[in-house]
Enzyme design. Structure first.
Site, PDB file in Angstrom:
ATOM      1  N   PRO A   9      -7.152   4.001   5.500  1.00  0.00           N
ATOM      2  CA  PRO A   9      -7.163   5.459   5.433  1.00  0.00           C
ATOM      3  C   PRO A   9      -8.552   6.086   5.427  1.00  0.00           C
ATOM      4  O   PRO A   9      -9.466   5.590   4.770  1.00  0.00           O
ATOM      5  CB  PRO A   9      -6.429   5.772   4.132  1.00  0.00           C
ATOM      6  CG  PRO A   9      -6.420   4.514   3.357  1.00  0.00           C
ATOM      7  CD  PRO A   9      -6.453   3.403   4.351  1.00  0.00           C
ATOM      8  N   ASN A  10      -8.654   7.161   6.164  1.00  0.00           N
ATOM      9  CA  ASN A  10      -9.857   8.010   6.244  1.00  0.00           C
ATOM     10  C   ASN A  10     -10.998   7.400   7.042  1.00  0.00           C
ATOM     11  O   ASN A  10     -12.043   8.036   7.206  1.00  0.00           O
ATOM     12  CB  ASN A  10     -10.351   8.404   4.830  1.00  0.00           C
ATOM     13  CG  ASN A  10      -9.303   9.187   4.074  1.00  0.00           C
ATOM     14  OD1 ASN A  10      -8.839  10.211   4.574  1.00  0.00           O
ATOM     15  ND2 ASN A  10      -8.890   8.706   2.912  1.00  0.00           N
ATOM     16  N   ARG A  17     -16.476  12.576   6.920  1.00  0.00           N
ATOM     17  CA  ARG A  17     -16.331  12.335   5.478  1.00  0.00           C
ATOM     18  C   ARG A  17     -17.654  11.860   4.863  1.00  0.00           C
ATOM     19  O   ARG A  17     -18.307  10.965   5.391  1.00  0.00           O
ATOM     20  CB  ARG A  17     -15.218  11.313   5.206  1.00  0.00           C
ATOM     21  CG  ARG A  17     -15.582   9.896   5.570  1.00  0.00           C
ATOM     22  CD  ARG A  17     -14.474   8.905   5.358  1.00  0.00           C
ATOM     23  NE  ARG A  17     -14.094   8.721   3.984  1.00  0.00           N
ATOM     24  CZ  ARG A  17     -13.639   7.571   3.468  1.00  0.00           C
ATOM     25  NH1 ARG A  17     -13.522   6.502   4.233  1.00  0.00           N
ATOM     26  NH2 ARG A  17     -13.297   7.484   2.223  1.00  0.00           N
ATOM     27  N   TYR A  22     -21.213   7.287   4.029  1.00  0.00           N
ATOM     28  CA  TYR A  22     -20.714   6.495   5.162  1.00  0.00           C
ATOM     29  C   TYR A  22     -21.522   6.683   6.452  1.00  0.00           C
ATOM     30  O   TYR A  22     -21.223   6.028   7.455  1.00  0.00           O
ATOM     31  CB  TYR A  22     -19.238   6.832   5.413  1.00  0.00           C
ATOM     32  CG  TYR A  22     -18.355   6.534   4.212  1.00  0.00           C
ATOM     33  CD1 TYR A  22     -18.123   5.219   3.818  1.00  0.00           C
ATOM     34  CD2 TYR A  22     -17.785   7.558   3.458  1.00  0.00           C
ATOM     35  CE1 TYR A  22     -17.343   4.934   2.712  1.00  0.00           C
ATOM     36  CE2 TYR A  22     -16.989   7.287   2.345  1.00  0.00           C
ATOM     37  CZ  TYR A  22     -16.778   5.971   1.982  1.00  0.00           C
ATOM     38  OH  TYR A  22     -15.998   5.680   0.886  1.00  0.00           O
ATOM     39  N   ASN A  74     -11.164  -3.448   6.926  1.00  0.00           N
ATOM     40  CA  ASN A  74     -11.612  -2.499   5.907  1.00  0.00           C
ATOM     41  C   ASN A  74     -10.374  -1.743   5.433  1.00  0.00           C
ATOM     42  O   ASN A  74      -9.951  -0.773   6.075  1.00  0.00           O
ATOM     43  CB  ASN A  74     -12.645  -1.532   6.489  1.00  0.00           C
ATOM     44  CG  ASN A  74     -13.178  -0.591   5.412  1.00  0.00           C
ATOM     45  OD1 ASN A  74     -12.647  -0.524   4.304  1.00  0.00           O
ATOM     46  ND2 ASN A  74     -14.236   0.137   5.737  1.00  0.00           N
ATOM     47  N   ALA A  77      -9.306   2.792   0.801  1.00  0.00           N
ATOM     48  CA  ALA A  77      -8.812   3.003  -0.573  1.00  0.00           C
ATOM     49  C   ALA A  77      -7.697   2.031  -0.962  1.00  0.00           C
ATOM     50  O   ALA A  77      -7.529   1.701  -2.145  1.00  0.00           O
ATOM     51  CB  ALA A  77      -8.346   4.446  -0.745  1.00  0.00           C
ATOM     52  N   GLU A  98     -13.059  -9.209   4.563  1.00  0.00           N
ATOM     53  CA  GLU A  98     -12.981  -7.866   3.970  1.00  0.00           C
ATOM     54  C   GLU A  98     -14.334  -7.175   4.188  1.00  0.00           C
ATOM     55  O   GLU A  98     -15.378  -7.737   3.844  1.00  0.00           O
ATOM     56  CB  GLU A  98     -12.698  -8.016   2.473  1.00  0.00           C
ATOM     57  CG  GLU A  98     -12.708  -6.707   1.701  1.00  0.00           C
ATOM     58  CD  GLU A  98     -12.634  -6.925   0.175  1.00  0.00           C
ATOM     59  OE1 GLU A  98     -12.738  -8.094  -0.284  1.00  0.00           O
ATOM     60  OE2 GLU A  98     -12.510  -5.931  -0.534  1.00  0.00           O
ATOM     61  N   HIS A 100     -16.573  -3.500   3.748  1.00  0.00           N
ATOM     62  CA  HIS A 100     -16.735  -2.120   3.269  1.00  0.00           C
ATOM     63  C   HIS A 100     -18.070  -1.595   3.749  1.00  0.00           C
ATOM     64  O   HIS A 100     -19.091  -2.293   3.625  1.00  0.00           O
ATOM     65  CB  HIS A 100     -16.664  -2.052   1.740  1.00  0.00           C
ATOM     66  CG  HIS A 100     -15.350  -2.532   1.222  1.00  0.00           C
ATOM     67  ND1 HIS A 100     -14.203  -1.776   1.317  1.00  0.00           N
ATOM     68  CD2 HIS A 100     -14.987  -3.717   0.680  1.00  0.00           C
ATOM     69  CE1 HIS A 100     -13.187  -2.474   0.827  1.00  0.00           C
ATOM     70  NE2 HIS A 100     -13.637  -3.659   0.442  1.00  0.00           N
ATOM     71  N   ARG A 107     -20.520   1.764  -6.986  1.00  0.00           N
ATOM     72  CA  ARG A 107     -19.874   3.079  -7.054  1.00  0.00           C
ATOM     73  C   ARG A 107     -18.965   3.160  -8.286  1.00  0.00           C
ATOM     74  O   ARG A 107     -19.235   2.513  -9.274  1.00  0.00           O
ATOM     75  CB  ARG A 107     -19.134   3.335  -5.725  1.00  0.00           C
ATOM     76  CG  ARG A 107     -20.103   3.365  -4.529  1.00  0.00           C
ATOM     77  CD  ARG A 107     -19.390   3.604  -3.221  1.00  0.00           C
ATOM     78  NE  ARG A 107     -18.736   4.924  -3.199  1.00  0.00           N
ATOM     79  CZ  ARG A 107     -17.858   5.289  -2.259  1.00  0.00           C
ATOM     80  NH1 ARG A 107     -17.544   4.453  -1.278  1.00  0.00           N
ATOM     81  NH2 ARG A 107     -17.302   6.489  -2.305  1.00  0.00           N
TER      82      ARG A 107
HETATM   83  C1  DQA Z   1     -14.642   1.866   1.793  1.00  0.00           C
HETATM   84  C2  DQA Z   1     -14.819   1.919   0.270  1.00  0.00           C
HETATM   85  C3  DQA Z   1     -13.532   2.359  -0.411  1.00  0.00           C
HETATM   86  O1  DQA Z   1     -13.713   2.392  -1.811  1.00  0.00           O
HETATM   87  C4  DQA Z   1     -13.148   3.738   0.067  1.00  0.00           C
HETATM   88  O2  DQA Z   1     -11.909   4.132  -0.516  1.00  0.00           O
HETATM   89  C5  DQA Z   1     -13.131   3.878   1.526  1.00  0.00           C
HETATM   90  C6  DQA Z   1     -14.137   3.187   2.348  1.00  0.00           C
HETATM   91  C7  DQA Z   1     -15.953   1.522   2.524  1.00  0.00           C
HETATM   92  O3  DQA Z   1     -15.877   1.203   3.711  1.00  0.00           O
HETATM   93  O4  DQA Z   1     -17.035   1.598   1.938  1.00  0.00           O
HETATM   94  O5  DQA Z   1     -12.340   4.643   2.079  1.00  0.00           O
HETATM   95  O6  DQA Z   1     -13.710   0.833   2.089  1.00  0.00           O
END
Ligand code: DQA
Length: 147
Positions: A9-10, A17, A22, A74, A77, A98, A100, A107
């Site tokens: 998501p996102n 965002r 990011y 990735n 959330a 995984e 990020h 964080r």
């Molecule tokens: C994320 C880190 C997560 O905590 C966050 O909810 C994201 C992006 C990252 O790529 O840094 O949406 O996965």
């Protein structure tokens, strides 16, 4: 070798965002960078992004039928909440890295929990988009060793 690059998501909102976290590049930029890298490494990459947990579970199950060799993931959330995604990864047993973009360990506390990490063959955090290309290289090297 076929790799699925899966984003939660996102991630489609990259560039919009929280650019201070990011960066200013978009999801399409990410796809381009990873596609170019995969071409140089001579591996096939497929992309999928969804804002919905069940869609991500479906994509992981589809990867099983499509005989995907590795997943660069990735979960965004859902990393911190989703047992359904963990179970899907356990079910298919496809090596998963995984990724990020941000350094989740620096964080909020809730971001330090990762369900996916239990099954991931590697976790890469805080390297921006380079984390995705590093993940591809890791999966290629791992495949060579397993042959
Ligand atoms: C994320 C880190 C997560 O905590 C966050 O909810 C994201 C992006 C990252 O790529 O840094 O949406 O996965």
């Amino acid at each position: 070798m076929k790799i699925l690059v899966l984003n939660g998501p996102n991630i489609n909102f990259l560039g919009i965002r929280e650019p201070e976290i990011y960066g200013g590049n978009t999801y399409n930029d990410l796809v381009q960078i990873v596609t170019d890298h995969a071409l140089t490494r001579k591996v096939k990459v497929e992309f999928y992004q969804s804002n919905h947990e069940g869609d991500l579970v479906d994509a992981i199950q589809k990867a099983y039928y499509d005989k995907v060799d590795g997943i660069v993931f990735n979960p965004a959330a859902y990393t911190h909440t989703s047992i359904a995604i963990l179970d899907a990864l356990k079910a298919v047993s496809i090596p998963t890295v995984e990724v990020h973009i941000s350094d989740v360990s620096a964080r909020e506390d809730f971001r330090s929990i990762s369900y996916v990490r239990q099954v991931a063959v590697k976790t890469i955090c805080g390297k921006g988009f380079a984390g995705y290309t590093e993940a591809i290289d890791f999966l290629i090297e791992r495949m060579k060793e397993k042959k």
